[in-house]
Design an enzyme around this catalytic site. Structure first.
Site, PDB file in Angstrom:
ATOM      1  N   GLY A   1      52.553  83.477  68.676  1.00  0.00           N
ATOM      2  CA  GLY A   1      52.530  84.628  69.587  1.00  0.00           C
ATOM      3  C   GLY A   1      51.456  85.611  69.168  1.00  0.00           C
ATOM      4  O   GLY A   1      50.288  85.331  69.350  1.00  0.00           O
TER       5      GLY A   1
ATOM      6  N   HIS B   1      46.321  72.462  71.456  1.00  0.00           N
ATOM      7  CA  HIS B   1      46.764  73.545  70.569  1.00  0.00           C
ATOM      8  C   HIS B   1      48.158  73.346  69.994  1.00  0.00           C
ATOM      9  O   HIS B   1      48.495  73.931  68.971  1.00  0.00           O
ATOM     10  CB  HIS B   1      46.727  74.852  71.392  1.00  0.00           C
ATOM     11  CG  HIS B   1      47.112  76.069  70.640  1.00  0.00           C
ATOM     12  ND1 HIS B   1      46.438  76.489  69.514  1.00  0.00           N
ATOM     13  CD2 HIS B   1      48.091  76.989  70.841  1.00  0.00           C
ATOM     14  CE1 HIS B   1      46.986  77.616  69.076  1.00  0.00           C
ATOM     15  NE2 HIS B   1      47.987  77.931  69.852  1.00  0.00           N
TER      16      HIS B   1
HETATM   17  N1  STX Z   1      48.973  83.048  70.782  1.00  0.00           N
HETATM   18  C1  STX Z   1      49.188  81.615  70.719  1.00  0.00           C
HETATM   19  C2  STX Z   1      50.179  81.261  69.689  1.00  0.00           C
HETATM   20  O1  STX Z   1      50.363  81.930  68.707  1.00  0.00           O
HETATM   21  C3  STX Z   1      47.849  83.501  71.516  1.00  0.00           C
HETATM   22  C4  STX Z   1      50.960  80.051  69.873  1.00  0.00           C
HETATM   23  N2  STX Z   1      51.805  79.569  68.991  1.00  0.00           N
HETATM   24  N3  STX Z   1      52.373  78.460  69.536  1.00  0.00           N
HETATM   25  C5  STX Z   1      51.860  78.316  70.726  1.00  0.00           C
HETATM   26  O2  STX Z   1      50.943  79.281  70.948  1.00  0.00           O
HETATM   27  C6  STX Z   1      52.235  77.234  71.721  1.00  0.00           C
HETATM   28  C7  STX Z   1      53.732  76.953  71.634  1.00  0.00           C
HETATM   29  C8  STX Z   1      51.904  77.710  73.113  1.00  0.00           C
HETATM   30  C9  STX Z   1      51.490  75.976  71.431  1.00  0.00           C
END
Ligand code: STX
Length: 337
Positions: A65, A316
Site C-alpha cells: 500500500g 508486480h
Molecule cells: N502500492 C502498491 C503496493 O504496495 C502502490 C502493493 N503491494 N501489494 C500490491 O501492491 C498488490 C497486491 C496489488 C500486488
C-alpha cells in the site's frame, strides 16, 4: 544419444502447468496461535497475529500500500515448522483502528511501530519480508534499525521516489493500460488532471461521501487492475471492495502527497550502504507496471551483495507463480540464518 532425445521430447511436451508443478508454492493455510491489538502513539491501535512455531526464527511480514492490510494467505509464505511468523496491519489498514485514519500516520510512525511490536513480543531480531510498499518500509526500517534486522526478503521494489509516483499515477503507465486509465481518470475533471495525486487527495479527504467513494474506487481499481501480468478479476474485485478501496486509496495518496515523509527524493538509495552487511534477496518481475524494474535494478547496483532474481514472466504481484517460487525459496534459505 537416444536417452538425450527422449529427454528432449519429454521436456518439450511438458505443459506449462506441469512446469508449474516444479515450482515452489504457498505452505498450507494456517490459523494464528495468538492475535491481539497493541496501542501505539497518536491514538492508533494495531492488529497483529502470530503463527507457526513459537520457538522458530522470527519473521515479520510487511504488507503493501500503504493501507492494504494483511490477508490470511500472507501467513503461507513461511514454513510454519521453522518460523515464528508475525503479521500486523499498519496504521489505518485492515483491522487496525481507527480505520483509514490519516492523522499521525507517517513512515516514521510505522518504523517506530515495528520496533514497539518487536519489543513487546520479546524478539531480538527478525527476518523482514515485504513487497512493493512493504519493500519501501522494510528498507527504511532496516536503515533506521539495522541491528533488529537479521535478513531482508524484498519483492517488487518501490523506493517511493517522485519519479516512481509520477510514472504510475500521472504519466507513463497510462500508455500500457489506456483502458483502465480512463476509469482511473473519470472522477477528476479535465482542469485538475495536471496533478492527479493532488486532485485525488482533495476528493479522498472530502467530507462528501460520494466524492470520496468514487475517488477511492478509481484509485484502488487502477492498482488492482494493473498489478499482475495478466488481469486478475479477483484482485480487481478485492481492490474495489468499498472498505478496502477507502483505506488503500486514502493512505497511499496521503503518503505520496507528502513525499513519503522523506526529507530527500532519494532517501533509501542514499543510505543503502549502511545496510549492505544484512543478507538480502530481491525478487522482481520484469513486467512490473506499478513498480517498474529500473528501481530494483538501481537497488541491485547500489547493493551488489544482495541476491537479485529477475522473474522473466511476471508483473508486480507476489501471487504470480514465478515470484512466489522465488520468495518461498528465499524464506526457506533464510529460516536457518
Ligand atoms: N502500492 C502498491 C503496493 O504496495 C502502490 C502493493 N503491494 N501489494 C500490491 O501492491 C498488490 C497486491 C496489488 C500486488
Amino acid at each position: 544419444m537416444r536417452k538425450l532425445l527422449v529427454c528432449l521430447m519429454v521436456s518439450c511436451s511438458l505443459s506449462s502447468s506441469a512446469f508449474a508443478m516444479l515450482l515452489r508454492t504457498y505452505y498450507p493455510a494456517i490459523e494464528p496461535n495468538q492475535t491481539g491489538y497493541i496501542n501505539v502513539s497518536g491514538g492508533h491501535s494495531l492488529y497483529w497475529e502470530e503463527c507457526g512455531n513459537p520457538e522458530g526464527r522470527p519473521v515479520l511480514f510487511l504488507h503493501g500500500g500503504p493501507g492494504i492490510g494483511v490477508q490470511p494467505i500472507h501467513r503461507s509464505f513461511f514454513n510454519p515448522q521453522k518460523y515464528r511468523i508475525i503479521l500486523f496491519d499498519q496504521r489505518g489498514a485492515g483491522k487496525s483502528l481507527p480505520f483509514s485514519e490519516l492523522t499521525n500516520n507517517t513512515t516514521w510512525d510505522l518504523v517506530e511501530d515495528i520496533e514497539t511490536l518487536r519489543k513487546s513480543l520479546g524478539i531480538e531480531n527478525w527476518v523482514v519480508f515485504g513487497g512493493s510498499w512493504g519493500s519501501t518500509l522494510g528498507l527504511t526500517y532496516a536503515i533506521q534499525h539495522p541491528e533488529s534486522v537479521k535478513g531482508l526478503i524484498l519483492r517488487g521494489i518501490f523506493l517511493c521516489r517522485p519519479k516512481e509516483i509520477q510514472w504510475y499515477y500521472q504519466e507513463g503507465a497510462n500508455r500500457l493500460y489506456p483502458d483502465l486509465w480512463e476509469r482511473y481518470l473519470a472522477p477528476i475533471p479535465e482542469s485538475e488532471r495536471g496533478d492527479l495525486v493532488t486532485a485525488f487527495y482533495k476528493r479522498l479527504t472530502s467530507s462528501d461521501e460520494n466524492e470520496r467513494k468514487a475517488a477511492a474506487q478509481a484509485w484502488s481499481g487502477w492498482e488492482g487492475g494493473t498489478s499482475r501480468l495478466m488481469f486478475d478479476p479477483s484482485l480487481f474485485a478485492a481492490f474495489t471492495d468499498d472498505q478496502a478501496a477507502d483505506s488503500i486509496a486514502r493512505i497511499e495518496c496521503h503518503y505520496f502527497v507528502h513525499n513519503t515523509f522523506f526529507d530527500s527524493d532519494n532517501w533509501i538509495l542514499e543510505r543503502v550502504n549502511t545496510i549492505r552487511h544484512i543478507p538480502c534477496v530481491i525478487v522482481q518481475g520484469r513486467y512490473d507496471v506499478p513498480c517498474p524494474m529500473v528501481s530494483a535494478w538501481e537497488l541491485h547496483t547500489a547493493w551488489p551483495e544482495a541476491h537479485f532474481e529477475i522473474i522473466p514472466d511476471a508483473g508486480h504481484s507476489a501471487a504470480e507463480i514465478g515470484i512466489l517460487d522465488a520468495l518461498i525459496r528465499a524464506t526457506d534459505r533464510f529460516a536457518s540464518l
